[in-house]
Structure formats: structure tokens, C-alpha cells
Design a protein around this motif. Structure first.
Motif, PDB file in Angstrom:
ATOM      1  N   ARG A   1       0.830  -1.219   0.000  1.00  0.00           N
ATOM      2  CA  ARG A   1       0.000   0.000   0.000  1.00  0.00           C
ATOM      3  C   ARG A   1       0.860   1.263   0.000  1.00  0.00           C
ATOM      4  N   ARG A   2       2.030   1.205   0.603  1.00  0.00           N
ATOM      5  CA  ARG A   2       2.900   2.388   0.628  1.00  0.00           C
ATOM      6  C   ARG A   2       3.516   2.682  -0.738  1.00  0.00           C
ATOM      7  N   ARG A   3       3.321   1.802  -1.716  1.00  0.00           N
ATOM      8  CA  ARG A   3       3.783   2.062  -3.084  1.00  0.00           C
ATOM      9  C   ARG A   3       2.687   2.705  -3.939  1.00  0.00           C
ATOM     10  N   ARG A   4       1.467   2.845  -3.389  1.00  0.00           N
ATOM     11  CA  ARG A   4       0.330   3.372  -4.157  1.00  0.00           C
ATOM     12  C   ARG A   4      -0.131   4.729  -3.618  1.00  0.00           C
ATOM     13  N   GLU A   5      -0.518   5.611  -4.543  1.00  0.00           N
ATOM     14  CA  GLU A   5      -1.025   6.914  -4.110  1.00  0.00           C
ATOM     15  C   GLU A   5      -2.231   6.717  -3.196  1.00  0.00           C
ATOM     16  N   ASP A   6      -2.225   7.488  -2.128  1.00  0.00           N
ATOM     17  CA  ASP A   6      -3.259   7.414  -1.095  1.00  0.00           C
ATOM     18  C   ASP A   6      -3.461   5.976  -0.610  1.00  0.00           C
ATOM     19  N   TYR A   7      -2.371   5.213  -0.627  1.00  0.00           N
ATOM     20  CA  TYR A   7      -2.321   3.820  -0.179  1.00  0.00           C
ATOM     21  C   TYR A   7      -3.264   2.919  -0.968  1.00  0.00           C
ATOM     22  N   GLY A   8      -3.749   3.399  -2.120  1.00  0.00           N
ATOM     23  CA  GLY A   8      -4.638   2.602  -2.947  1.00  0.00           C
ATOM     24  C   GLY A   8      -6.072   2.545  -2.446  1.00  0.00           C
ATOM     25  N   TYR A   9      -6.408   3.367  -1.461  1.00  0.00           N
ATOM     26  CA  TYR A   9      -7.773   3.370  -0.933  1.00  0.00           C
ATOM     27  C   TYR A   9      -8.680   4.246  -1.782  1.00  0.00           C
ATOM     28  N   TRP A  10      -9.935   3.908  -1.823  1.00  0.00           N
ATOM     29  CA  TRP A  10     -10.946   4.765  -2.444  1.00  0.00           C
ATOM     30  C   TRP A  10     -11.211   5.916  -1.476  1.00  0.00           C
ATOM     31  N   TYR A  11     -11.633   6.991  -1.998  1.00  0.00           N
ATOM     32  CA  TYR A  11     -12.081   8.083  -1.140  1.00  0.00           C
ATOM     33  C   TYR A  11     -13.185   8.830  -1.853  1.00  0.00           C
ATOM     34  N   SER A  12     -14.317   8.886  -1.224  1.00  0.00           N
ATOM     35  CA  SER A  12     -15.436   9.652  -1.742  1.00  0.00           C
ATOM     36  C   SER A  12     -15.479  10.934  -0.923  1.00  0.00           C
ATOM     37  N   PRO A  13     -15.445  12.079  -1.576  1.00  0.00           N
ATOM     38  CA  PRO A  13     -15.351  13.343  -0.844  1.00  0.00           C
ATOM     39  C   PRO A  13     -16.617  13.677  -0.057  1.00  0.00           C
ATOM     40  N   ASP A  14     -16.513  14.755   0.688  1.00  0.00           N
ATOM     41  CA  ASP A  14     -17.612  15.282   1.484  1.00  0.00           C
ATOM     42  C   ASP A  14     -18.889  15.295   0.646  1.00  0.00           C
ATOM     43  N   GLY A  15     -20.004  14.942   1.263  1.00  0.00           N
ATOM     44  CA  GLY A  15     -21.266  14.864   0.558  1.00  0.00           C
ATOM     45  C   GLY A  15     -21.677  13.424   0.289  1.00  0.00           C
ATOM     46  N   ARG A  16     -21.041  12.463   0.986  1.00  0.00           N
ATOM     47  CA  ARG A  16     -21.358  11.043   0.793  1.00  0.00           C
ATOM     48  C   ARG A  16     -22.803  10.751   1.232  1.00  0.00           C
ATOM     49  N   ASN A  17     -23.428   9.771   0.549  1.00  0.00           N
ATOM     50  CA  ASN A  17     -24.751   9.318   0.972  1.00  0.00           C
ATOM     51  C   ASN A  17     -24.583   8.338   2.139  1.00  0.00           C
TER      52      ASN A  17
END
Length: 146
Positions: A48-64
């Protein structure tokens, strides 16, 4: 390298880590954001330390509600470690739903999950990088909030 002043938190791996360090970027100059992003770094394995943002998804503010539940599931461990770091340096920890636009605060389920993780770490110990960082905070070697 821990870098403040970001518009959003982000982990940027280096293509040449022996000459250019990886960057853990935290939001603005918020101390809590720095502790939180370090918690993510402490949990991330080598892959994971080789991937941008550790390879995690991120949905910005305003999530359902469904996206918020997924966020809370992914965030219980890092927020538990952030709480432990906060305690180590005498900084007040605030649980974060990170979803102001949608009007969601932290759910009771999320608060309970973070508490369970903190208790687990108290019984079994932190991951090695997290323990070294916590020890640095306790000894005064890590930066403290101004």
C-alpha cells in the motif's frame, strides 16, 4: 516526509525513495489531520505504501448513507490510532465523520467501532510503526501542537 498545508490529505509515494522521500500530506496546518494521516501510514503495509493514497478509495464530502457506512468501516482503525496518538501528546481527539456537506456526524456504530479498536490495541499492542511514533510523542521527540 510529513508535509502540512495541503488542500486535502494525500499520501504520495516516491518513484525514487532513496533520493526523494514519500510524502504524507495533511490538511492545511491542522495538527489532528497530521496525526490522522500518520495513523494511515502506520497501518499501510509495504504494498500500500507504493500506491497513491495507499490505494484506498475516497469519496469526498457529501457522501450518501451507504458511502458513509463504508467510510466508517474503513476509518475505525486509523481513527483509533489517531486517538491513541492524541492522548500520547495531550491533544484533544475528535471523532470525525468527515462528511460535513451531507450533515452526517459520526454514528453511534462508528463511535463504538473506534472504541473497540482502541481496546484491541490496548490489549494486543499497536503496529510497530505506530508504537514507535507513539513512543516518540510520549518522549517529546515528535512535534507537538502549538
Amino acid at each position: 516526509m510529513l508535509v502540512g498545508g495541503g488542500a486535502e490529505p494525500l499520501y504520495v509515494p516516491s518513484a525514487a525513495p532513496t533520493t526523494t522521500p514519500h510524502q504524507v500530506i495533511y490538511r492545511e496546518d491542522y495538527f489532528a489531520s497530521a496525526l490522522h494521516e500518520v495513523a494511515h501510514w502506520c497501518l499501510a503495509g509495504a504494498d500500500r505504501r507504493r500506491r497513491e493514497d495507499y490505494g484506498y478509495w475516497y469519496s469526498p464530502d457529501g457522501r450518501n448513507a451507504e458511502e458513509q457506512a463504508a467510510f466508517e468501516k474503513a476509518e475505525s482503525k486509523p481513527q483509533a490510532i489517531e486517538a491513541i496518538f492524541s492522548k500520547a501528546c495531550g491533544f484533544s481527539f475528535q471523532l470525525s465523520a468527515d462528511n460535513l456537506d451531507a450533515g452526517f456526524g459520526p454514528s453511534d456504530r462508528f463511535e463504538q467501532a473506534v472504541e473497540r479498536e482502541k481496546k484491541w490495541y490496548a490489549r494486543h499492542g499497536l503496529p510497530p510503526r505506530a508504537e514507535r511514533f507513539r513512543a516518540g510523542l510520549l518522549s517529546g521527540l515528535a512535534p507537538r501542537p502549538m
